[in-house]
Design a protein around this motif. Structure first.
Motif, PDB file in Angstrom:
ATOM      1  N   PHE A   1       0.835  -1.205   0.000  1.00  0.00           N
ATOM      2  CA  PHE A   1       0.000   0.000   0.000  1.00  0.00           C
ATOM      3  C   PHE A   1       0.868   1.252   0.000  1.00  0.00           C
ATOM      4  O   PHE A   1       0.592   2.219  -0.708  1.00  0.00           O
ATOM      5  CB  PHE A   1      -0.977   0.007   1.171  1.00  0.00           C
ATOM      6  CG  PHE A   1      -2.175  -0.852   0.949  1.00  0.00           C
ATOM      7  CD1 PHE A   1      -3.136  -0.504   0.011  1.00  0.00           C
ATOM      8  CD2 PHE A   1      -2.348  -2.029   1.648  1.00  0.00           C
ATOM      9  CE1 PHE A   1      -4.244  -1.304  -0.225  1.00  0.00           C
ATOM     10  CE2 PHE A   1      -3.455  -2.842   1.427  1.00  0.00           C
ATOM     11  CZ  PHE A   1      -4.400  -2.478   0.495  1.00  0.00           C
ATOM     12  N   ALA A   2       1.952   1.255   0.779  1.00  0.00           N
ATOM     13  CA  ALA A   2       2.880   2.389   0.769  1.00  0.00           C
ATOM     14  C   ALA A   2       3.508   2.532  -0.615  1.00  0.00           C
ATOM     15  O   ALA A   2       3.659   3.647  -1.126  1.00  0.00           O
ATOM     16  CB  ALA A   2       3.957   2.198   1.839  1.00  0.00           C
TER      17      ALA A   2
ATOM     18  N   SER B   1       4.025   5.204  -5.902  1.00  0.00           N
ATOM     19  CA  SER B   1       4.025   5.125  -7.368  1.00  0.00           C
ATOM     20  C   SER B   1       3.002   6.087  -7.969  1.00  0.00           C
ATOM     21  O   SER B   1       3.278   6.725  -8.990  1.00  0.00           O
ATOM     22  CB  SER B   1       3.792   3.691  -7.848  1.00  0.00           C
ATOM     23  OG  SER B   1       2.487   3.267  -7.550  1.00  0.00           O
ATOM     24  N   ILE B   2       1.840   6.220  -7.352  1.00  0.00           N
ATOM     25  CA  ILE B   2       0.852   7.184  -7.842  1.00  0.00           C
ATOM     26  C   ILE B   2       1.379   8.607  -7.658  1.00  0.00           C
ATOM     27  O   ILE B   2       1.266   9.446  -8.553  1.00  0.00           O
ATOM     28  CB  ILE B   2      -0.508   7.002  -7.144  1.00  0.00           C
ATOM     29  CG1 ILE B   2      -1.127   5.658  -7.530  1.00  0.00           C
ATOM     30  CG2 ILE B   2      -1.457   8.149  -7.508  1.00  0.00           C
ATOM     31  CD1 ILE B   2      -2.369   5.298  -6.734  1.00  0.00           C
ATOM     32  N   ALA B   3       1.970   8.883  -6.495  1.00  0.00           N
ATOM     33  CA  ALA B   3       2.524  10.219  -6.234  1.00  0.00           C
ATOM     34  C   ALA B   3       3.582  10.583  -7.267  1.00  0.00           C
ATOM     35  O   ALA B   3       3.656  11.731  -7.712  1.00  0.00           O
ATOM     36  CB  ALA B   3       3.110  10.272  -4.824  1.00  0.00           C
ATOM     37  N   ALA B   4       4.382   9.625  -7.673  1.00  0.00           N
ATOM     38  CA  ALA B   4       5.455   9.875  -8.635  1.00  0.00           C
ATOM     39  C   ALA B   4       4.932  10.113 -10.055  1.00  0.00           C
ATOM     40  O   ALA B   4       5.602  10.743 -10.866  1.00  0.00           O
ATOM     41  CB  ALA B   4       6.437   8.704  -8.645  1.00  0.00           C
TER      42      ALA B   4
ATOM     43  N   THR C   1       0.590  10.372   2.050  1.00  0.00           N
ATOM     44  CA  THR C   1       1.806  10.782   1.358  1.00  0.00           C
ATOM     45  C   THR C   1       1.650  12.233   0.927  1.00  0.00           C
ATOM     46  O   THR C   1       0.678  12.564   0.240  1.00  0.00           O
ATOM     47  CB  THR C   1       2.056   9.895   0.109  1.00  0.00           C
ATOM     48  OG1 THR C   1       2.094   8.526   0.516  1.00  0.00           O
ATOM     49  CG2 THR C   1       3.346  10.267  -0.585  1.00  0.00           C
ATOM     50  N   VAL C   2       2.563  13.085   1.337  1.00  0.00           N
ATOM     51  CA  VAL C   2       2.535  14.491   0.931  1.00  0.00           C
ATOM     52  C   VAL C   2       3.225  14.587  -0.433  1.00  0.00           C
ATOM     53  O   VAL C   2       4.357  14.148  -0.588  1.00  0.00           O
ATOM     54  CB  VAL C   2       3.233  15.391   1.968  1.00  0.00           C
ATOM     55  CG1 VAL C   2       3.216  16.846   1.512  1.00  0.00           C
ATOM     56  CG2 VAL C   2       2.566  15.244   3.335  1.00  0.00           C
ATOM     57  N   VAL C   3       2.509  15.121  -1.410  1.00  0.00           N
ATOM     58  CA  VAL C   3       3.074  15.210  -2.762  1.00  0.00           C
ATOM     59  C   VAL C   3       3.513  16.626  -3.130  1.00  0.00           C
ATOM     60  O   VAL C   3       4.293  16.800  -4.061  1.00  0.00           O
ATOM     61  CB  VAL C   3       2.113  14.631  -3.838  1.00  0.00           C
ATOM     62  CG1 VAL C   3       1.910  13.156  -3.619  1.00  0.00           C
ATOM     63  CG2 VAL C   3       0.796  15.354  -3.876  1.00  0.00           C
ATOM     64  N   ALA C   4       3.023  17.624  -2.399  1.00  0.00           N
ATOM     65  CA  ALA C   4       3.448  19.012  -2.630  1.00  0.00           C
ATOM     66  C   ALA C   4       3.203  19.812  -1.364  1.00  0.00           C
ATOM     67  O   ALA C   4       2.211  19.577  -0.658  1.00  0.00           O
ATOM     68  CB  ALA C   4       2.666  19.623  -3.792  1.00  0.00           C
ATOM     69  N   GLY C   5       4.086  20.743  -1.062  1.00  0.00           N
ATOM     70  CA  GLY C   5       3.918  21.582   0.109  1.00  0.00           C
ATOM     71  C   GLY C   5       4.310  20.867   1.391  1.00  0.00           C
ATOM     72  O   GLY C   5       5.002  19.855   1.378  1.00  0.00           O
ATOM     73  N   THR C   6       3.818  21.408   2.505  1.00  0.00           N
ATOM     74  CA  THR C   6       4.113  20.859   3.824  1.00  0.00           C
ATOM     75  C   THR C   6       2.837  20.818   4.641  1.00  0.00           C
ATOM     76  O   THR C   6       2.076  21.781   4.670  1.00  0.00           O
ATOM     77  CB  THR C   6       5.154  21.728   4.562  1.00  0.00           C
ATOM     78  OG1 THR C   6       6.344  21.778   3.778  1.00  0.00           O
ATOM     79  CG2 THR C   6       5.483  21.171   5.931  1.00  0.00           C
ATOM     80  N   LEU C   7       2.602  19.689   5.299  1.00  0.00           N
ATOM     81  CA  LEU C   7       1.483  19.536   6.226  1.00  0.00           C
ATOM     82  C   LEU C   7       2.041  19.278   7.616  1.00  0.00           C
ATOM     83  O   LEU C   7       3.142  18.739   7.757  1.00  0.00           O
ATOM     84  CB  LEU C   7       0.572  18.380   5.803  1.00  0.00           C
ATOM     85  CG  LEU C   7      -0.160  18.579   4.483  1.00  0.00           C
ATOM     86  CD1 LEU C   7      -0.868  17.293   4.062  1.00  0.00           C
ATOM     87  CD2 LEU C   7      -1.154  19.729   4.587  1.00  0.00           C
ATOM     88  N   THR C   8       1.283  19.637   8.644  1.00  0.00           N
ATOM     89  CA  THR C   8       1.672  19.383  10.017  1.00  0.00           C
ATOM     90  C   THR C   8       0.706  18.360  10.596  1.00  0.00           C
ATOM     91  O   THR C   8      -0.513  18.525  10.479  1.00  0.00           O
ATOM     92  CB  THR C   8       1.628  20.676  10.852  1.00  0.00           C
ATOM     93  OG1 THR C   8       2.506  21.629  10.243  1.00  0.00           O
ATOM     94  CG2 THR C   8       2.067  20.425  12.279  1.00  0.00           C
TER      95      THR C   8
ATOM     96  N   LEU D   1       5.437  17.416   7.791  1.00  0.00           N
ATOM     97  CA  LEU D   1       5.542  16.431   6.719  1.00  0.00           C
ATOM     98  C   LEU D   1       5.704  17.182   5.405  1.00  0.00           C
ATOM     99  O   LEU D   1       4.757  17.767   4.890  1.00  0.00           O
ATOM    100  CB  LEU D   1       4.280  15.556   6.675  1.00  0.00           C
ATOM    101  CG  LEU D   1       3.900  14.839   7.975  1.00  0.00           C
ATOM    102  CD1 LEU D   1       2.525  14.202   7.850  1.00  0.00           C
ATOM    103  CD2 LEU D   1       4.948  13.810   8.330  1.00  0.00           C
ATOM    104  N   GLY D   2       6.918  17.184   4.871  1.00  0.00           N
ATOM    105  CA  GLY D   2       7.187  17.858   3.615  1.00  0.00           C
ATOM    106  C   GLY D   2       6.926  16.939   2.438  1.00  0.00           C
ATOM    107  O   GLY D   2       6.624  15.750   2.605  1.00  0.00           O
ATOM    108  N   ALA D   3       7.026  17.487   1.246  1.00  0.00           N
ATOM    109  CA  ALA D   3       6.803  16.699   0.025  1.00  0.00           C
ATOM    110  C   ALA D   3       7.663  15.448   0.065  1.00  0.00           C
ATOM    111  O   ALA D   3       8.858  15.506   0.358  1.00  0.00           O
ATOM    112  CB  ALA D   3       7.107  17.534  -1.207  1.00  0.00           C
ATOM    113  N   GLY D   4       7.046  14.307  -0.183  1.00  0.00           N
ATOM    114  CA  GLY D   4       7.723  13.016  -0.147  1.00  0.00           C
ATOM    115  C   GLY D   4       7.555  12.277   1.166  1.00  0.00           C
ATOM    116  O   GLY D   4       7.798  11.076   1.233  1.00  0.00           O
ATOM    117  N   ALA D   5       7.145  12.977   2.230  1.00  0.00           N
ATOM    118  CA  ALA D   5       6.951  12.320   3.522  1.00  0.00           C
ATOM    119  C   ALA D   5       5.762  11.378   3.445  1.00  0.00           C
ATOM    120  O   ALA D   5       4.780  11.639   2.749  1.00  0.00           O
ATOM    121  CB  ALA D   5       6.738  13.356   4.619  1.00  0.00           C
TER     122      ALA D   5
END
Length: 164
Positions: A33-34, A39-42, A95-102, A112-116
């Motif tokens: 699942f991860a 793969s979808i994020a990419a 999965t964070v794909v853009a920006g930053t979430l807390t 959580l930055g992009a890619g986290a």
């Protein structure tokens, strides 16, 4: 022993090719699942044209469903958040794909930055907020598909204070 279901994976299992099995048509394990989320994020061509931003609320779009799972795309403008909640009987991968979430939990706060990527078990309580000055986009995989998102009344997911 960690009793609060706050699972953390050290490193990126997808960077260790000899540990990967040939991909199945549909994921069945946490690692799969991860991997699906990554793969979808990419593959930005698959989802970037769908992203919308709504000034009044988080925007979301279901990207895909499979046997027992769903994939959602969410956008977050600065200041938007989820509220304190869990995902009922569903496990998930954020999965964070853009920006930053807390993310706020009883164990603390993490950016959580992009890619986290965060993996969580059923009943895991958290709050996700865009505390940054830029919009953010995230991808969420739920297994089984998300059927409930109970909100919790406590205003913050902060660790209880310890008094001496």
């Amino acid at each position: 022993m960690n009793s609060d279901n706050d699972l953390q994976i050290a490193g990126d299992i997808l960077e260790v090719p000899h540990l990967l099995q040939p991909p199945r048509e549909h994921p069945a394990t946490v690692a799969e699942f991860a991997g699906l989320a990554r793969s979808i994020a990419a593959d930005r061509d698959q989802w970037a044209h769908l992203v919308r931003f709504d000034a009044t609320t988080r925007w979301y779009h279901r990207l895909r469903t499979g046997p027992g799972y769903e994939v959602w795309l969410l956008s977050w403008l600065p200041g938007q958040g989820s509220g304190r909640h869990d995902h009922g009987r569903s496990s998930g991968v954020l999965t964070v794909v853009a920006g930053t979430l807390t993310e706020h939990t009883v164990r603390g706060t993490r950016a959580l930055g992009a890619g986290a990527q965060r993996v969580f078990a059923p009943g895991y309580v958290h709050e996700v907020v865009n505390d940054a000055l830029e919009p953010a986009v995230s991808l969420h995989v739920y297994h089984p598909g998300l059927t409930e998102m109970p909100m919790h009344t406590s205003p913050h997911c902060e660790a209880p204070s310890v008094t001496a």
